[in-house]
Design a protein around this motif. Structure first.
Motif, mmCIF file in Angstrom:
data_model
loop_
_atom_site.group_PDB
_atom_site.id
_atom_site.type_symbol
_atom_site.label_atom_id
_atom_site.label_comp_id
_atom_site.label_asym_id
_atom_site.label_seq_id
_atom_site.Cartn_x
_atom_site.Cartn_y
_atom_site.Cartn_z
ATOM 1 N N GLU A 91 0.845 -1.194 0.000
ATOM 2 C CA GLU A 91 0.000 0.000 0.000
ATOM 3 C C GLU A 91 0.875 1.238 0.000
ATOM 4 O O GLU A 91 1.550 1.537 0.989
ATOM 5 C CB GLU A 91 -0.883 0.007 1.250
ATOM 6 N N THR A 92 0.883 1.933 -1.108
ATOM 7 C CA THR A 92 1.651 3.169 -1.213
ATOM 8 C C THR A 92 1.083 3.984 -2.355
ATOM 9 O O THR A 92 0.530 3.418 -3.298
ATOM 10 C CB THR A 92 3.155 2.892 -1.462
ATOM 11 N N ASP A 93 1.211 5.311 -2.257
ATOM 12 C CA ASP A 93 0.767 6.136 -3.389
ATOM 13 C C ASP A 93 1.927 6.436 -4.328
ATOM 14 O O ASP A 93 1.798 7.145 -5.303
ATOM 15 C CB ASP A 93 0.095 7.434 -2.903
ATOM 16 N N LYS A 94 3.093 5.865 -4.033
ATOM 17 C CA LYS A 94 4.261 6.061 -4.900
ATOM 18 C C LYS A 94 4.296 4.979 -5.976
ATOM 19 O O LYS A 94 3.791 3.886 -5.769
ATOM 20 C CB LYS A 94 5.557 5.958 -4.069
ATOM 21 N N ARG A 95 4.946 5.324 -7.101
ATOM 22 C CA ARG A 95 5.081 4.339 -8.187
ATOM 23 C C ARG A 95 6.336 3.522 -7.952
ATOM 24 O O ARG A 95 7.419 3.899 -8.386
ATOM 25 C CB ARG A 95 5.144 5.054 -9.543
ATOM 26 N N ILE A 96 6.163 2.451 -7.247
ATOM 27 C CA ILE A 96 7.318 1.626 -6.893
ATOM 28 C C ILE A 96 7.503 0.486 -7.907
ATOM 29 O O ILE A 96 6.595 0.181 -8.670
ATOM 30 C CB ILE A 96 7.189 1.043 -5.467
ATOM 31 N N PHE A 97 8.685 -0.104 -7.863
ATOM 32 C CA PHE A 97 8.973 -1.247 -8.731
ATOM 33 C C PHE A 97 9.918 -2.174 -7.979
ATOM 34 O O PHE A 97 10.629 -1.727 -7.067
ATOM 35 C CB PHE A 97 9.582 -0.792 -10.065
ATOM 36 N N PRO A 98 9.927 -3.452 -8.338
ATOM 37 C CA PRO A 98 10.819 -4.376 -7.625
ATOM 38 C C PRO A 98 12.272 -4.206 -8.063
ATOM 39 O O PRO A 98 12.532 -3.864 -9.219
ATOM 40 C CB PRO A 98 10.303 -5.756 -8.033
ATOM 41 N N ILE A 99 13.196 -4.435 -7.141
ATOM 42 C CA ILE A 99 14.627 -4.426 -7.478
ATOM 43 C C ILE A 99 14.979 -5.849 -7.878
ATOM 44 O O ILE A 99 15.087 -6.735 -7.038
ATOM 45 C CB ILE A 99 15.481 -3.954 -6.277
ATOM 46 N N ASN A 114 10.991 3.295 -5.250
ATOM 47 C CA ASN A 114 10.850 4.219 -6.387
ATOM 48 C C ASN A 114 12.193 4.900 -6.643
ATOM 49 O O ASN A 114 12.260 5.904 -7.328
ATOM 50 C CB ASN A 114 9.756 5.260 -6.115
ATOM 51 N N ASP A 115 13.255 4.359 -6.068
ATOM 52 C CA ASP A 115 14.594 4.931 -6.199
ATOM 53 C C ASP A 115 15.321 4.248 -7.366
ATOM 54 O O ASP A 115 15.871 3.153 -7.223
ATOM 55 C CB ASP A 115 15.355 4.702 -4.877
ATOM 56 N N GLY A 116 15.284 4.905 -8.514
ATOM 57 C CA GLY A 116 15.880 4.343 -9.725
ATOM 58 C C GLY A 116 17.390 4.203 -9.610
ATOM 59 O O GLY A 116 17.971 3.251 -10.143
ATOM 60 N N GLU A 117 18.009 5.139 -8.898
ATOM 61 C CA GLU A 117 19.470 5.090 -8.786
ATOM 62 C C GLU A 117 19.906 3.836 -8.009
ATOM 63 O O GLU A 117 20.787 3.095 -8.450
ATOM 64 C CB GLU A 117 19.971 6.354 -8.076
ATOM 65 N N LEU A 118 19.247 3.606 -6.886
ATOM 66 C CA LEU A 118 19.603 2.425 -6.090
ATOM 67 C C LEU A 118 19.323 1.141 -6.883
ATOM 68 O O LEU A 118 20.114 0.193 -6.857
ATOM 69 C CB LEU A 118 18.844 2.412 -4.754
ATOM 70 N N THR A 119 18.218 1.134 -7.595
ATOM 71 C CA THR A 119 17.881 -0.047 -8.408
ATOM 72 C C THR A 119 18.983 -0.326 -9.426
ATOM 73 O O THR A 119 19.416 -1.474 -9.582
ATOM 74 C CB THR A 119 16.534 0.181 -9.136
ATOM 75 N N ASN A 120 19.461 0.724 -10.073
ATOM 76 C CA ASN A 120 20.546 0.534 -11.050
ATOM 77 C C ASN A 120 21.801 0.006 -10.387
ATOM 78 O O ASN A 120 22.470 -0.875 -10.934
ATOM 79 C CB ASN A 120 20.866 1.852 -11.763
ATOM 80 N N TYR A 223 5.268 -7.151 4.715
ATOM 81 C CA TYR A 223 6.389 -6.300 4.309
ATOM 82 C C TYR A 223 6.638 -5.235 5.362
ATOM 83 O O TYR A 223 5.809 -4.997 6.238
ATOM 84 C CB TYR A 223 6.108 -5.654 2.944
ATOM 85 N N ARG A 224 7.802 -4.604 5.256
ATOM 86 C CA ARG A 224 8.138 -3.495 6.142
ATOM 87 C C ARG A 224 8.949 -2.480 5.337
ATOM 88 O O ARG A 224 9.435 -2.796 4.235
ATOM 89 C CB ARG A 224 8.948 -3.989 7.337
ATOM 90 N N THR A 225 9.096 -1.281 5.889
ATOM 91 C CA THR A 225 9.938 -0.292 5.207
ATOM 92 C C THR A 225 11.373 -0.463 5.701
ATOM 93 O O THR A 225 11.605 -0.996 6.791
ATOM 94 C CB THR A 225 9.456 1.145 5.489
ATOM 95 N N LEU A 226 12.324 -0.012 4.893
ATOM 96 C CA LEU A 226 13.719 -0.078 5.308
ATOM 97 C C LEU A 226 14.066 1.149 6.138
ATOM 98 O O LEU A 226 13.507 2.227 5.932
ATOM 99 C CB LEU A 226 14.643 -0.100 4.087
ATOM 100 N N SER A 227 15.023 0.992 7.049
ATOM 101 C CA SER A 227 15.503 2.140 7.815
ATOM 102 C C SER A 227 16.516 2.905 6.965
ATOM 103 O O SER A 227 17.022 2.371 5.971
ATOM 104 C CB SER A 227 16.168 1.660 9.105
ATOM 105 N N LYS A 228 16.804 4.147 7.379
ATOM 106 C CA LYS A 228 17.802 4.952 6.644
ATOM 107 C C LYS A 228 19.139 4.216 6.596
ATOM 108 O O LYS A 228 19.814 4.176 5.577
ATOM 109 C CB LYS A 228 18.004 6.293 7.362
ATOM 110 N N LYS A 229 19.488 3.619 7.740
ATOM 111 C CA LYS A 229 20.773 2.926 7.829
ATOM 112 C C LYS A 229 20.831 1.773 6.805
ATOM 113 O O LYS A 229 21.847 1.563 6.154
ATOM 114 C CB LYS A 229 20.904 2.383 9.265
ATOM 115 N N GLU A 230 19.734 1.054 6.686
ATOM 116 C CA GLU A 230 19.697 -0.070 5.737
ATOM 117 C C GLU A 230 19.852 0.426 4.290
ATOM 118 O O GLU A 230 20.519 -0.214 3.479
ATOM 119 C CB GLU A 230 18.395 -0.848 5.899
ATOM 120 N N VAL A 231 19.230 1.588 4.012
ATOM 121 C CA VAL A 231 19.341 2.137 2.656
ATOM 122 C C VAL A 231 20.785 2.562 2.390
ATOM 123 O O VAL A 231 21.344 2.270 1.332
ATOM 124 C CB VAL A 231 18.361 3.320 2.462
#
Ligand code: URA
Length: 239
Positions: A91-99, A114-120, A223-231
């Protein structure tokens, strides 16, 4: 920073880039009070962008989810055959995609963002992110094959690098076993291909770790969100 209007609209979560282009062509989009019909038009996220007179909510906020993917879900944003996708679960209003991807019947750890840079960074062939899987095989793994995997089996001309392999459980009566293995690449279906090459069937497959991230107590479909540290840790895979 100026970006193409369709990109800004897509990143706002309003619609896809392709649909945003259609809206622009149809004259439904205005920037700072002027209707824009040119697809190459650039705008800033601080400009007033309206679609059919309504402002889009622009936020560059990045979101990161760790999902315990259930079976029978597809790791794409949309499925032509109407099957349930991993995006439908979150559940999110962001356009997310799987890594990266997990097969339809593979379960376990899947990151979405939705972070294209991290996905790349993470899906780049040189990224070498270790991924750990637990595979249930249709028969007990022979020692010869265990050592072959350790040494490195060539699949489609390239050796699969396995940094860890362990037989976790053997069921002699049912003639099956669970094998844990850590690989450092992201070729599609690679675990199944590896075992098929050695004439085993993978009856069940779960990804238990992605880098240092584990499933923890998440049940299938949770599911859960990642922490800043994990990112920040995931960004360390940048070469
Ligand atoms: N390897 C596979 O064969 N399938 C997956 O889903 C992931 C890795």
């Amino acid at each position: 920073m100026e970006e193409r209007l369709q990109k800004i609209i897509a990143e706002s979560g309003y619609t896809s880039r392709r649909k945003a282009e259609e809206l622009i062509i149809k004259g439904k989009v205005s920037v700072n009070g002027k209707i824009v019909r040119e697809l190459g038009t650039k705008a800033k996220s601080t400009d007033e962008i309206l679609i059919e007179g309504k402002p889009i909510s622009i936020s560059n906020e990045k979101v990161y989810f760790l999902l315990n993917k259930p079976r029978e879900t597809i790791s794409t944003v949309k499925d032509d055959k109407g099957r349930k996708t991993v995006i439908d679960i979150i559940e999110t209003d962001k356009r997310i995609f799987p890594i990266g991807r997990l097969d339809y019947d593979t379960t376990g750890l899947l990151l979405l963002t939705n972070d294209g840079e991290l996905t790349n960074i993470l899906t780049h062939p040189n990224s070498m992110v270790p991924k750990t899987y637990l595979a249930k095989l249709d028969r007990i793994l022979e020692m010869e094959d265990y050592f072959a995997i350790k040494e490195g089996v060539k699949i489609e001309g390239r050796t699969v690098k396995v940094s860890h392999i362990k037989i976790k459980k053997k069921d002699k009566k049912k003639d099956s076993c669970y094998v844990e293995l850590t690989i450092h690449e992201g070729r599609n279906h690679i675990v199944r291909k590896l075992f098929e090459h050695l004439r085993y069937d993978v009856v069940k497959l779960t990804r238990t770790y992605y880098g240092t991230l584990g499933l923890g107590t998440l049940l299938s479909g949770e599911y859960r969100t990642l922490s800043k540290k994990e990112v920040v840790e995931l960004y360390r895979y940048k070469r």
